[in-house]
Design an enzyme around this catalytic site. Structure first.
Site, PDB file in Angstrom:
ATOM      1  N   ASP A 365       0.892  -1.124  -0.166  1.00 59.47           N
ATOM      2  CA  ASP A 365      -0.034  -0.053   0.098  1.00 59.47           C
ATOM      3  C   ASP A 365       1.013   1.040  -0.024  1.00 59.47           C
ATOM      4  O   ASP A 365       2.060   0.968   0.333  1.00 59.47           O
ATOM      5  CB  ASP A 365      -0.890  -0.153   1.161  1.00 59.47           C
ATOM      6  N   ASP A 559      -1.242  -0.685   6.028  1.00 58.64           N
ATOM      7  CA  ASP A 559      -1.285   0.093   7.334  1.00 58.64           C
ATOM      8  C   ASP A 559      -2.228  -0.614   8.254  1.00 58.64           C
ATOM      9  O   ASP A 559      -1.994  -0.179   9.497  1.00 58.64           O
ATOM     10  CB  ASP A 559      -1.440   1.654   7.191  1.00 58.64           C
ATOM     11  N   ASP A 563      -6.657  -1.376   4.884  1.00 61.66           N
ATOM     12  CA  ASP A 563      -6.270  -2.434   3.936  1.00 61.66           C
ATOM     13  C   ASP A 563      -6.515  -3.723   4.363  1.00 61.66           C
ATOM     14  O   ASP A 563      -6.272  -4.825   3.907  1.00 61.66           O
ATOM     15  CB  ASP A 563      -4.823  -2.452   3.421  1.00 61.66           C
TER      16      ASP A 563
END
Length: 662
Positions: A365, A559, A563
């Site tokens: 991410d 994180d 997600d």
């Protein structure tokens, strides 16, 4: 719990809304191997309690060996029995008890059964020193094993020790020490310099520095001030802090971490499961082979002595005992989990160490993973009659109910108080932004995509940076630009992964193409996908999983807040846990407590070293045992060689397993 994530875009970007879903991989939970080892119960090794019985056994065993002939020549060898039988019971009682218990439960064929039959048989043919020797050296092996486990456990001992013992609660102006479990949400606690912070809470008075090393591995204290959140298990270094409790102890970050560590061994690696299954088939084969060695040669070989072949069969039983495997392999994985914890990487089970070995694609991410995720308002561009203070105030009101870092950066830039009564009908629009009524006017804040969805006229879709667009009653009000920075070790993390042979590094982001391209180029990332909605991220990881190859695995690093679905879908979900994010601890397979992307490569290195050591032990143990089994059948090996082949191999394997900690 729902969190909102802005697409960090200028043009035609989006706003992400992910739901935290429980991560339910279909991992099997095998039964724990049935040992009476101290570490199985999670208790701390008391070396004094372990050594004293050994001293007592040796005080009987040593004279027995030295004066064996004299004792043997006593009336009915009673002197020999008086020394060796107590030594045998002292050294072998746990083995005998476990074997008996397992037999009653229908689990006959295990290493304790092999040792029991072999040693009782040795006593029956009057090989008392050898019988005691097997049990004694096995007990010594267990001691070394427990010492090794304690060393492994010491790496996560910091986590176990951060459990606070008490809380100073403020009652009627006085401080009283109470168990943290009895403190309620909303209570005020006081933490003095040098004390552990017992519960998660918000500072309402004072400022200080807190030592977060137990949670993150970072040695540099973190400065905390009025209004900031502090976590249970960290240590107050300087000033007196008054803290309003925001979570019960059982819901605190440290309680969840403790549960994670204590239950990590329930998720076994495939190699551990293989050895457990292997022992189920291996042990009966050994027993029946030994029985054949004892019975058949005297029947078919001229001059073969029954006692000699029974002795060889007993030697075969001792040599074949799989202790070296069943002890050292779980210990190797336990050491890997402990070694990772020492470096601020929490692995929820050895199965994930095994999976890391097969990872050939690492997906990141962007926000909060490769970038700092610490946003700051850098530009305010009002339009259609608004000025900068008015636009910032409008944005702050719309964002007042959001916990997202971008929303917090806007609230911080505004700095004023928000009257909640002015904000009504608050609504998060998944993947786009926020709608709310401000003073009876409909205001929206979010991505350029939100403006297009609402058919709001605006003059520029190609803005650089993380952008929040605003409109009131379908009239464009302007935009605010938010800045974010790359993490210091982000580029190093990508380079290290490539040096290690990781085939693909990928970035998935809701940001626009221009920013995603720029960051991918800066970091040397192989591929990226931008302007993704939350569900599109899941689709993207599905594609990567299908192209990873038959033996390849995909790791996703996020994180842990935004997600969760993608972390759950990847073969290995890794979360940037920061200072103990709930979602990170609950959702991911591996939690990186330092928030450093370079720890991803370190986790893979630890996994590879663990597997190497485990397979060294497997090959070494089987090779040595194979050689000595042959020697035993042909009468070359004695019971003493059998002891080495069993306990000696186990000890060497244990010492090798502890290397994973270094």
């Amino acid at each position: 719990m729902k969190q909102k994530v802005y697409s960090e875009s200028s043009g035609c970007s989006n706003c992400e809304h992910d739901h935290h879903e429980n991560h339910n991989h279909a991992h099997n939970h095998d039964e724990n191997h049935n040992h009476d080892h101290n570490h199985d119960g999670g208790g701390e090794l008391n070396l004094k309690n372990e050594i004293l019985p050994l001293v007592a056994i040796l005080s009987l065993y040593a004279p027995g060996v030295i004066f064996e002939n004299q004792l043997h020549n006593t009336f009915y060898s009673i002197g020999e029995y008086l020394l060796f039988i107590p030594a045998y019971l002292l050294s072998g009682w746990s083995v005998l008890k476990t074997a008996g218990r397992n037999i009653l439960k229908g689990r006959v064929f295990d290493e304790t059964f092999l040792m029991t039959v072999a040693t009782l048989g040795a006593i029956a043919i009057h090989k008392l020193p050898e019988a005691v020797g097997v049990m004694l050296f096995y007990k010594i092996g267990e001691l070394f094993q427990d010492i090794a486990v304690s060393r492994s456990r010491s790496s996560i001992k910091a986590l176990l020790e951060v459990r606070p013992d008490y809380a100073n609660i403020q009652i009627e102006g006085e401080l009283k020490k109470v168990p943290p479990e009895t403190v309620n949400v909303g209570d005020i606690i006081v933490v003095k310099p040098g004390e552990k912070i017992p519960l998660d809470g918000e500072i309402i008075d004072g400022n200080s520095q807190v030592d977060t090393s137990a949670l993150t591995g970072e040695s540099v204290p973190r400065t905390v001030r009025l209004g900031e959140t502090v976590l249970a298990g960290t240590i107050n270094k300087m000033g007196v802090l008054s803290i309003r409790v925001t979570k019960l102890f059982d819901d605190s970050s440290i309680a969840k971490i403790l549960d994670l560590v204590q239950n990590a061994k329930s998720k076994k690696a495939e190699t551990e499961k293989f050895i457990t299954k292997f022992a189920r088939y291996y042990t009966p084969i050994v027993v029946f082979t030994s029985l054949a060695v004892a019975i058949l040669p005297p029947l078919f070989l001229t001059g073969a002595s029954s006692s000699e072949w029974v002795y060889r069969a007993l030697i075969l039983l001792v040599i074949s005992c799989p202790c070296g495997l069943v002890i050292s392999i779980p210990l190797g994985y336990f050491g890997g989990v402990g070694g990772a914890a020492k470096r601020g990487i929490l692995v929820k089970g050895s199965t994930f160490l095994d999976t890391l070995n097969e990872v050939n694609t690492v997906v990141f991410d962007k926000t909060g993973t490769l970038t700092q995720g610490v946003f700051k308002v850098v530009k305010i561009v009002p339009q259609n009659g608004y000025n900068e203070p008015e636009l910032l105030q409008l944005a702050a009101k719309v964002e007042s109910h959001s916990n997202h870092p971008i929303a917090q950066s806007i609230l911080k830039a505004y700095g004023g108080k928000i009257d909640d009564s002015e904000v009504r009908d608050y609504e998060e629009i998944a993947g786009y932004g926020i709608r709310a009524k401000i003073e009876n006017r409909v205001a929206i804040a979010g991505s350029d995509r939100l403006l297009h969805r609402e058919n709001i006229a605006h003059d520029n879709c190609q803005l650089e940076g993380t952008v929040v667009h605003l409109a009131v009653d379908n009239i464009y009000a302007g935009y605010i630009v938010i800045a974010d920075e790359l993490k210091e070790d982000a580029r190093q993390a990508i380079q290290t992964l490539k040096r290690m042979g990781i085939e693909r590094t990928v970035m998935l982001t809701g940001d626009n193409q221009a920013i995603a391209s720029q960051i991918a180029q800066q970091l040397g990332i192989d591929a990226y996908e931008a302007e993704l909605l939350p569900e599109e991220k899941v689709n993207a990881i599905e594609k990567l999983l299908s192209t990873a190859g038959k033996h390849g695995k995909v790791a996703f690093v996020g994180d842990g807040i935004n997600d969760a679905p993608v972390i759950a879908r990847a073969d290995v979900g890794m979360a940037m846990g920061g200072l103990g994010s709930d979602a990170a601890i609950e959702t991911a397979d591996i939690v990186i407590m330092t928030d450093a992307p370079s720890k991803v490569a370190e986790a893979i290195q630890i996994a590879r070293k663990t597997r190497t050591i485990v397979w060294q032990n497997i090959i070494f143990a089987l090779a040595i045992k194979g050689v000595f089994i042959g020697l035993g059948i042909f009468g070359i090996a004695t019971m003493w060689e059998a002891v080495f082949a069993d306990v000696g191999v186990a000890l060497l394997a244990i010492f090798n397993a502890t290397r994973v900690m270094k």
